[in-house]
Design a protein around this motif. Structure first.
Motif, PDB file in Angstrom:
ATOM      1  N   MET A  21       0.824  -1.209   0.000  1.00  0.00           N
ATOM      2  CA  MET A  21       0.000   0.000   0.000  1.00  0.00           C
ATOM      3  C   MET A  21       0.855   1.254   0.000  1.00  0.00           C
ATOM      4  SD  MET A  21      -3.203  -0.837  -0.151  1.00  0.00           S
ATOM      5  CE  MET A  21      -4.097   0.580   0.472  1.00  0.00           C
ATOM      6  N   LYS A  22       1.971   1.233   0.676  1.00  0.00           N
ATOM      7  CA  LYS A  22       2.856   2.395   0.682  1.00  0.00           C
ATOM      8  C   LYS A  22       3.457   2.640  -0.691  1.00  0.00           C
ATOM      9  CE  LYS A  22       4.151   2.267   5.582  1.00  0.00           C
ATOM     10  NZ  LYS A  22       5.254   2.053   6.553  1.00  0.00           N
ATOM     11  N   GLU A  23       3.849   1.553  -1.381  1.00  0.00           N
ATOM     12  CA  GLU A  23       4.465   1.699  -2.698  1.00  0.00           C
ATOM     13  C   GLU A  23       3.423   2.012  -3.773  1.00  0.00           C
ATOM     14  OE1 GLU A  23       6.504  -1.931  -3.394  1.00  0.00           O
ATOM     15  OE2 GLU A  23       8.101  -1.546  -1.938  1.00  0.00           O
ATOM     16  N   ARG A  24       2.264   1.416  -3.668  1.00  0.00           N
ATOM     17  CA  ARG A  24       1.256   1.510  -4.734  1.00  0.00           C
ATOM     18  C   ARG A  24       0.418   2.784  -4.651  1.00  0.00           C
ATOM     19  NH1 ARG A  24      -1.770  -2.316  -7.716  1.00  0.00           N
ATOM     20  NH2 ARG A  24      -3.174  -1.156  -9.068  1.00  0.00           N
ATOM     21  N   VAL A  25      -0.100   3.126  -3.469  1.00  0.00           N
ATOM     22  CA  VAL A  25      -1.031   4.247  -3.368  1.00  0.00           C
ATOM     23  C   VAL A  25      -0.534   5.374  -2.477  1.00  0.00           C
ATOM     24  CG1 VAL A  25      -3.034   2.817  -3.859  1.00  0.00           C
ATOM     25  CG2 VAL A  25      -2.301   3.113  -1.504  1.00  0.00           C
ATOM     26  N   GLY A  26       0.679   5.246  -1.937  1.00  0.00           N
ATOM     27  CA  GLY A  26       1.231   6.345  -1.150  1.00  0.00           C
ATOM     28  C   GLY A  26       0.746   6.396   0.272  1.00  0.00           C
ATOM     29  N   LEU A  27       0.449   5.241   0.873  1.00  0.00           N
ATOM     30  CA  LEU A  27       0.064   5.206   2.272  1.00  0.00           C
ATOM     31  C   LEU A  27       1.207   5.776   3.118  1.00  0.00           C
ATOM     32  CD1 LEU A  27      -1.957   4.218   4.465  1.00  0.00           C
ATOM     33  CD2 LEU A  27      -0.671   2.074   4.501  1.00  0.00           C
ATOM     34  N   GLY A  28       0.893   6.705   3.975  1.00  0.00           N
ATOM     35  CA  GLY A  28       1.920   7.358   4.766  1.00  0.00           C
ATOM     36  C   GLY A  28       2.408   8.653   4.147  1.00  0.00           C
ATOM     37  N   LEU A  33      -5.128   8.956   3.081  1.00  0.00           N
ATOM     38  CA  LEU A  33      -5.122   7.502   3.122  1.00  0.00           C
ATOM     39  C   LEU A  33      -4.756   7.052   4.522  1.00  0.00           C
ATOM     40  CD1 LEU A  33      -3.311   6.756  -0.235  1.00  0.00           C
ATOM     41  CD2 LEU A  33      -5.667   6.202   0.311  1.00  0.00           C
ATOM     42  N   GLY A  34      -5.544   6.150   5.085  1.00  0.00           N
ATOM     43  CA  GLY A  34      -5.297   5.744   6.466  1.00  0.00           C
ATOM     44  C   GLY A  34      -5.378   4.248   6.659  1.00  0.00           C
ATOM     45  N   VAL A  35      -4.748   3.774   7.738  1.00  0.00           N
ATOM     46  CA  VAL A  35      -4.830   2.379   8.142  1.00  0.00           C
ATOM     47  C   VAL A  35      -5.019   2.344   9.650  1.00  0.00           C
ATOM     48  CG1 VAL A  35      -2.305   2.207   8.278  1.00  0.00           C
ATOM     49  CG2 VAL A  35      -3.701   0.129   8.154  1.00  0.00           C
ATOM     50  N   ARG A  36      -5.931   1.519  10.119  1.00  0.00           N
ATOM     51  CA  ARG A  36      -6.155   1.337  11.563  1.00  0.00           C
ATOM     52  C   ARG A  36      -5.741  -0.083  11.902  1.00  0.00           C
ATOM     53  NH1 ARG A  36      -6.327   1.150  16.399  1.00  0.00           N
ATOM     54  NH2 ARG A  36      -7.933   2.060  17.774  1.00  0.00           N
ATOM     55  N   TYR A  48      -8.139  -0.484   6.061  1.00  0.00           N
ATOM     56  CA  TYR A  48      -7.672   0.563   5.146  1.00  0.00           C
ATOM     57  C   TYR A  48      -8.873   1.393   4.686  1.00  0.00           C
ATOM     58  CZ  TYR A  48      -3.225  -1.907   4.977  1.00  0.00           C
ATOM     59  OH  TYR A  48      -2.022  -2.491   5.322  1.00  0.00           O
ATOM     60  N   TYR A  49      -8.661   2.722   4.584  1.00  0.00           N
ATOM     61  CA  TYR A  49      -9.766   3.623   4.261  1.00  0.00           C
ATOM     62  C   TYR A  49      -9.219   4.923   3.685  1.00  0.00           C
ATOM     63  CZ  TYR A  49      -8.261   5.651   8.682  1.00  0.00           C
ATOM     64  OH  TYR A  49      -7.494   6.202   9.681  1.00  0.00           O
ATOM     65  N   VAL A  50     -10.130   5.740   3.159  1.00  0.00           N
ATOM     66  CA  VAL A  50      -9.802   7.084   2.674  1.00  0.00           C
ATOM     67  C   VAL A  50     -10.660   8.080   3.433  1.00  0.00           C
ATOM     68  CG1 VAL A  50      -9.835   8.682   0.717  1.00  0.00           C
ATOM     69  CG2 VAL A  50      -9.153   6.313   0.361  1.00  0.00           C
ATOM     70  N   ASN A  51      -9.998   9.004   4.130  1.00  0.00           N
ATOM     71  CA  ASN A  51     -10.731  10.049   4.849  1.00  0.00           C
ATOM     72  C   ASN A  51     -11.536  10.901   3.861  1.00  0.00           C
ATOM     73  OD1 ASN A  51     -10.050   9.738   7.610  1.00  0.00           O
ATOM     74  ND2 ASN A  51      -7.982  10.433   7.159  1.00  0.00           N
ATOM     75  N   LEU A 101      -8.253  -4.642  -3.619  1.00  0.00           N
ATOM     76  CA  LEU A 101      -8.194  -3.888  -2.372  1.00  0.00           C
ATOM     77  C   LEU A 101      -7.951  -2.412  -2.639  1.00  0.00           C
ATOM     78  CD1 LEU A 101      -6.427  -4.991   0.888  1.00  0.00           C
ATOM     79  CD2 LEU A 101      -6.114  -2.676   0.038  1.00  0.00           C
ATOM     80  N   VAL A 102      -6.975  -2.116  -3.502  1.00  0.00           N
ATOM     81  CA  VAL A 102      -6.654  -0.723  -3.833  1.00  0.00           C
ATOM     82  C   VAL A 102      -7.854  -0.038  -4.477  1.00  0.00           C
ATOM     83  CG1 VAL A 102      -5.228   0.749  -5.294  1.00  0.00           C
ATOM     84  CG2 VAL A 102      -4.178  -1.107  -3.987  1.00  0.00           C
ATOM     85  N   ASP A 103      -8.473  -0.704  -5.458  1.00  0.00           N
ATOM     86  CA  ASP A 103      -9.615  -0.105  -6.159  1.00  0.00           C
ATOM     87  C   ASP A 103     -10.763   0.193  -5.197  1.00  0.00           C
ATOM     88  OD1 ASP A 103      -8.221  -0.225  -8.492  1.00  0.00           O
ATOM     89  OD2 ASP A 103      -9.229  -2.018  -9.264  1.00  0.00           O
ATOM     90  N   GLN A 104     -11.049  -0.756  -4.302  1.00  0.00           N
ATOM     91  CA  GLN A 104     -12.169  -0.569  -3.388  1.00  0.00           C
ATOM     92  C   GLN A 104     -11.894   0.531  -2.373  1.00  0.00           C
ATOM     93  OE1 GLN A 104     -14.836  -1.847  -4.106  1.00  0.00           O
ATOM     94  NE2 GLN A 104     -14.734  -3.982  -4.748  1.00  0.00           N
ATOM     95  N   VAL A 105     -10.682   0.594  -1.865  1.00  0.00           N
ATOM     96  CA  VAL A 105     -10.343   1.633  -0.888  1.00  0.00           C
ATOM     97  C   VAL A 105     -10.451   3.011  -1.535  1.00  0.00           C
ATOM     98  CG1 VAL A 105      -8.464   2.625   0.476  1.00  0.00           C
ATOM     99  CG2 VAL A 105      -8.931   0.176   0.590  1.00  0.00           C
ATOM    100  N   LEU A 106      -9.925   3.155  -2.765  1.00  0.00           N
ATOM    101  CA  LEU A 106      -9.961   4.454  -3.436  1.00  0.00           C
ATOM    102  C   LEU A 106     -11.372   4.828  -3.877  1.00  0.00           C
ATOM    103  CD1 LEU A 106      -6.680   4.298  -5.560  1.00  0.00           C
ATOM    104  CD2 LEU A 106      -7.062   5.427  -3.371  1.00  0.00           C
ATOM    105  N   THR A 107     -12.270   3.856  -3.897  1.00  0.00           N
ATOM    106  CA  THR A 107     -13.662   4.143  -4.231  1.00  0.00           C
ATOM    107  C   THR A 107     -14.412   4.710  -3.032  1.00  0.00           C
ATOM    108  OG1 THR A 107     -13.637   2.371  -5.863  1.00  0.00           O
ATOM    109  CG2 THR A 107     -15.787   3.122  -5.166  1.00  0.00           C
ATOM    110  N   GLY A 108     -13.874   4.500  -1.831  1.00  0.00           N
ATOM    111  CA  GLY A 108     -14.521   5.017  -0.644  1.00  0.00           C
ATOM    112  C   GLY A 108     -14.986   3.944   0.315  1.00  0.00           C
ATOM    113  N   LEU A 109     -14.704   2.667  -0.002  1.00  0.00           N
ATOM    114  CA  LEU A 109     -15.056   1.584   0.895  1.00  0.00           C
ATOM    115  C   LEU A 109     -13.882   1.319   1.838  1.00  0.00           C
ATOM    116  CD1 LEU A 109     -16.471   1.058  -2.043  1.00  0.00           C
ATOM    117  CD2 LEU A 109     -17.207  -1.052  -0.978  1.00  0.00           C
TER     118      LEU A 109
END
Length: 492
Positions: A21-28, A33-36, A48-51, A101-109
């Motif tokens: 996730m850090k390499e692909r979508v810039g987590l951090g 972009l957040g992770v709990r 994983y989620y998008v604020n 996973l990436v597609d769904q997180v960036l969609t807002g899920l």
């Protein structure tokens, strides 16, 4: 870095998943972009989620349920099943790859992955920012519903389903855009819409290859109908849910695009762009009168200026009773240039009205009408009749329900005016004929543009000219080739 088109299974190690996730979508790196990270029954769990795209209240409630597992469950090898059972949400799906996973997180899920499990849980907690449904500015009615489409595709499909509670209503979702991955829904009624048309539109949508469709429905339209430099609109837009529902019941196919408050209606003809909801909110007689006045306004917006200029060039064509038509005084500027300057001035005014804040638009209109127009006449730049006929033609343009059609008609008017100025009577006659032939030649998704006028269909043409009462309108338009032609039972 992994290639974008590769499919990567969800790793059993959550550290590896976080690294991806850090390499692909810039987590951090990207703040939204957040992770709990949780520890549940001595195993790691990541969310994983998008604020901004997720409803925080749902996430907090879900976290409380997950943390509560530690107090109420024993150690188990079936942690993912326990987590899935504890999620209090109506929409939970499983995925198997990091790409999903990436597609769904960036969609807002949000996506929940459990250490040692090769599948993830997708939970729909989307809460897109946007406005509430309200009446569209371009399709206002005196009486009728005030809820219009908004920029949220979920709200738009819900507004439509609220009006058509039929088990055959379908909304097929697809994603378009390699980077934007925009949600696009194809709406139709299964036992009414033509299957061939559905398959053709679906095929065209699936062949769209582009980075993103930030201009939403307009980009979809250009791929779908391949309009080129033809100014006439080949699809119809509407922001009214009742208009969209009416066309679905007639057998049309609708295209909903997320982030757009407009819905595309296909197939459509020239006369579809001349309809307005106001006609159907009044009695048939009043609706017919409104329709005829609108048709007159559209004709005036196209033919009035070229015809008047033809009489200015050839005053002998006028009967004696109306020989007063034409400028009664000479001017230093040719009448043709006056018309073009006034027409361009009206276009300036329209653009300025769009870009001017509402409190200032009234003042701007007064400046344009009182100061500029009157002074231009007083100093001899314009003769009064030019201002009159340009204004009447512009009012006819604004009376056209479809904004796209009104602009296209204006281009046709300018072309007709030019050929009339050059070739006089033959120019006007040939120009008008070529314009009609051009419209007759157009096809929108294999639908004749001037139907039912060309090719002539008497019954359908009468329905265009006269607004019939709903009980008397039992047959759907044949142009959509509906599977079920009858709106009402045949024995009624």
């Amino acid at each position: 870095m992994p290639k974008k088109n590769d499919k990567h299974p969800i790793p059993l190690s959550l550290d590896e998943a976080e690294r991806y996730m850090k390499e692909r979508v810039g987590l951090g790196t990207s703040f939204d972009l957040g992770v709990r990270k949780l520890k549940i029954l001595k195993r790691n769990v990541h969310l994983y989620y998008v604020n901004g795209l997720c409803d925080t209240n749902f996430i907090v409630q879900m976290l409380e349920e997950l943390v509560d597992i530690n107090d109420n469950e024993r150690l188990s090898s079936h942690l993912q099943a326990i987590v899935e059972n504890r999620i209090t949400n109506q929409s939970v799906e499983k995925i198997k790859t990091m790409d999903e996973l990436v597609d769904q997180v960036l969609t807002g899920l949000i996506v929940i992955i459990v250490e040692g499990e090769a599948t993830g849980l997708v939970v729909d907690v989307r809460s897109y920012p946007g406005r509430q449904p309200q009446e569209p500015d371009t399709e206002k009615v005196v009486r009728g519903s005030r809820d219009g489409f908004v920029e949220n595709i979920i709200v738009n499909t819900a507004l439509t389903r609220r009006r058509i509670r039929d088990e055959n209503l379908r909304f097929e979702m697809m994603k378009i855009g390699e980077r934007s991955k925009a949600d696009v829904a194809l709406g139709y009624i299964k036992d009414i819409a033509n299957p061939g048309m559905i398959d053709a539109i679906k095929k065209e949508l699936n062949t769209i290859k582009i980075d993103g469709i930030t201009m939403a429905d307009k980009t979809i339209e250009e791929f779908l109908v391949k309009q080129g430099y033809n100014p006439y609109p080949l699809v119809r837009y509407t922001e009214r849910a009742d208009v969209a529902a009416t066309h679905l019941l007639e057998g049309h196919i609708l295209i909903y695009v997320d982030t757009s408050p407009s819905v595309i209606i296909t197939p459509t003809t020239y006369f579809h762009h001349l309809q307005h909801a106001e006609e159907y909110r009044q009695s048939p007689a009043v609706g017919t009168m409104v329709r005829w006045v609108r048709f007159l306004g559209v004709l005036l917006s196209i033919l009035l200026l070229p015809l008047w200029y033809l009489f200015v060039q050839n005053p002998d064509l006028l009967p004696k009773e109306i020989s007063f038509i034409g400028p009664n005084e000479d001017s230093n500027i040719p009448v043709f240039l006056q018309i073009m300057m006034a027409d361009i001035g009206i276009e300036f005014l329209r653009m300025a009205a769009i870009h001017t804040p509402t409190p200032l638009s009234t003042a701007m209109g007064l400046i344009a009408a009182v100061l500029i127009g009157q002074i231009a006449i007083d100093v001899g730049m314009f003769v009064p009749e030019v201002i009159l006929y340009v204004a009447v033609a512009s009012i006819g343009t604004y009376a056209t329900p479809s904004y796209e059609l009104s602009v296209a008609n204006k281009i046709g008017r300018v072309c007709l005016l030019i050929v009339t100025a050059i070739f006089h009577v033959p120019g006007f006659m040939i120009g008008t004929t070529v314009w009609l032939l051009f419209l007759a030649h157009i096809k929108s998704l294999n639908t004749p543009y001037l139907w039912p006028f060309i090719p002539f269909h008497p019954m359908a043409f009468m329905q265009i000219m006269i607004r019939r009462a709903v009980p008397g309108s039992k047959i759907r338009p044949s142009i959509v080739h509906a599977r079920n032609r009858y709106k009402q039972p045949t024995n009624s």
